[in-house]
Design a protein around this motif. Sequence first.
Motif, PDB file in Angstrom:
ATOM      1  N   SER A   2       0.813  -1.208   0.000  1.00  0.00           N
ATOM      2  CA  SER A   2       0.000   0.000   0.000  1.00  0.00           C
ATOM      3  C   SER A   2       0.847   1.259   0.000  1.00  0.00           C
ATOM      4  O   SER A   2       1.942   1.298   0.536  1.00  0.00           O
ATOM      5  CB  SER A   2      -0.889  -0.008   1.242  1.00  0.00           C
ATOM      6  OG  SER A   2      -1.564   1.214   1.350  1.00  0.00           O
ATOM      7  N   ALA A   4      -0.523   3.972   1.326  1.00  0.00           N
ATOM      8  CA  ALA A   4      -1.067   4.724   2.446  1.00  0.00           C
ATOM      9  C   ALA A   4      -0.015   4.894   3.530  1.00  0.00           C
ATOM     10  O   ALA A   4       0.671   3.946   3.902  1.00  0.00           O
ATOM     11  CB  ALA A   4      -2.292   4.023   3.009  1.00  0.00           C
ATOM     12  N   VAL A   7      -2.105   3.809   8.637  1.00  0.00           N
ATOM     13  CA  VAL A   7      -2.699   2.476   8.634  1.00  0.00           C
ATOM     14  C   VAL A   7      -3.492   2.291   9.923  1.00  0.00           C
ATOM     15  O   VAL A   7      -2.982   2.530  11.018  1.00  0.00           O
ATOM     16  CB  VAL A   7      -1.617   1.384   8.509  1.00  0.00           C
ATOM     17  CG1 VAL A   7      -2.241  -0.007   8.576  1.00  0.00           C
ATOM     18  CG2 VAL A   7      -0.831   1.549   7.210  1.00  0.00           C
ATOM     19  N   GLN A   9      -5.032  -0.561  11.959  1.00  0.00           N
ATOM     20  CA  GLN A   9      -4.888  -2.010  12.081  1.00  0.00           C
ATOM     21  C   GLN A   9      -6.227  -2.663  12.415  1.00  0.00           C
ATOM     22  O   GLN A   9      -7.175  -1.984  12.808  1.00  0.00           O
ATOM     23  CB  GLN A   9      -3.856  -2.323  13.165  1.00  0.00           C
ATOM     24  CG  GLN A   9      -2.478  -1.734  12.910  1.00  0.00           C
ATOM     25  CD  GLN A   9      -1.778  -2.345  11.711  1.00  0.00           C
ATOM     26  OE1 GLN A   9      -2.042  -3.474  11.317  1.00  0.00           O
ATOM     27  NE2 GLN A   9      -0.857  -1.605  11.121  1.00  0.00           N
ATOM     28  N   GLU A  61      -5.299   3.531   5.184  1.00  0.00           N
ATOM     29  CA  GLU A  61      -5.538   2.129   4.826  1.00  0.00           C
ATOM     30  C   GLU A  61      -6.167   1.432   6.029  1.00  0.00           C
ATOM     31  O   GLU A  61      -5.598   1.439   7.119  1.00  0.00           O
ATOM     32  CB  GLU A  61      -4.234   1.425   4.459  1.00  0.00           C
ATOM     33  CG  GLU A  61      -4.423  -0.043   4.153  1.00  0.00           C
ATOM     34  CD  GLU A  61      -3.129  -0.777   3.912  1.00  0.00           C
ATOM     35  OE1 GLU A  61      -3.162  -2.013   3.945  1.00  0.00           O
ATOM     36  OE2 GLU A  61      -2.082  -0.129   3.702  1.00  0.00           O
ATOM     37  N   TRP A  62      -7.332   0.858   5.830  1.00  0.00           N
ATOM     38  CA  TRP A  62      -8.031   0.113   6.871  1.00  0.00           C
ATOM     39  C   TRP A  62      -7.703  -1.361   6.677  1.00  0.00           C
ATOM     40  O   TRP A  62      -8.046  -1.941   5.653  1.00  0.00           O
ATOM     41  CB  TRP A  62      -9.534   0.332   6.770  1.00  0.00           C
ATOM     42  CG  TRP A  62      -9.953   1.744   6.986  1.00  0.00           C
ATOM     43  CD1 TRP A  62      -9.965   2.741   6.061  1.00  0.00           C
ATOM     44  CD2 TRP A  62     -10.412   2.320   8.204  1.00  0.00           C
ATOM     45  NE1 TRP A  62     -10.414   3.910   6.628  1.00  0.00           N
ATOM     46  CE2 TRP A  62     -10.707   3.677   7.955  1.00  0.00           C
ATOM     47  CE3 TRP A  62     -10.619   1.823   9.496  1.00  0.00           C
ATOM     48  CZ2 TRP A  62     -11.176   4.528   8.934  1.00  0.00           C
ATOM     49  CZ3 TRP A  62     -11.102   2.686  10.462  1.00  0.00           C
ATOM     50  CH2 TRP A  62     -11.378   4.007  10.188  1.00  0.00           C
ATOM     51  N   ARG A  63      -7.063  -1.985   7.645  1.00  0.00           N
ATOM     52  CA  ARG A  63      -6.696  -3.402   7.548  1.00  0.00           C
ATOM     53  C   ARG A  63      -7.599  -4.240   8.444  1.00  0.00           C
ATOM     54  O   ARG A  63      -7.814  -3.900   9.596  1.00  0.00           O
ATOM     55  CB  ARG A  63      -5.245  -3.612   7.969  1.00  0.00           C
ATOM     56  CG  ARG A  63      -4.268  -3.021   6.993  1.00  0.00           C
ATOM     57  CD  ARG A  63      -2.864  -3.428   7.322  1.00  0.00           C
ATOM     58  NE  ARG A  63      -1.929  -2.797   6.408  1.00  0.00           N
ATOM     59  CZ  ARG A  63      -0.635  -2.711   6.618  1.00  0.00           C
ATOM     60  NH1 ARG A  63      -0.109  -3.226   7.718  1.00  0.00           N
ATOM     61  NH2 ARG A  63       0.134  -2.123   5.746  1.00  0.00           N
TER      62      ARG A  63
END
Length: 73
Positions: A2, A4, A7, A9, A61-63
């Motif tokens: 990514s 991004a 992040v 998590q 970024e959504w993980r």
Amino acid sequence: MSEASIVVQPPRGTGGRRVTIHGQIVGLAYSDRDLAEILRRAGIEESVAEDMVAGDSQMIEWRGGRAHHYKAA
């Protein structure tokens, strides 16, 4: 990998999501409001941070789990 720099998590077992900026842990968010505050403390202007969170910025970024969801499954 990514692009991004921010992040969010996956939700932790006790709830909340760890937030990293450029790989550095900067906080634990339990809500979008918490996430915006973490970004503000990291130096992002408050209104920009709120817009980034609300507008699903590509810089975040959504993980694991859904975006904007902070409780463990």
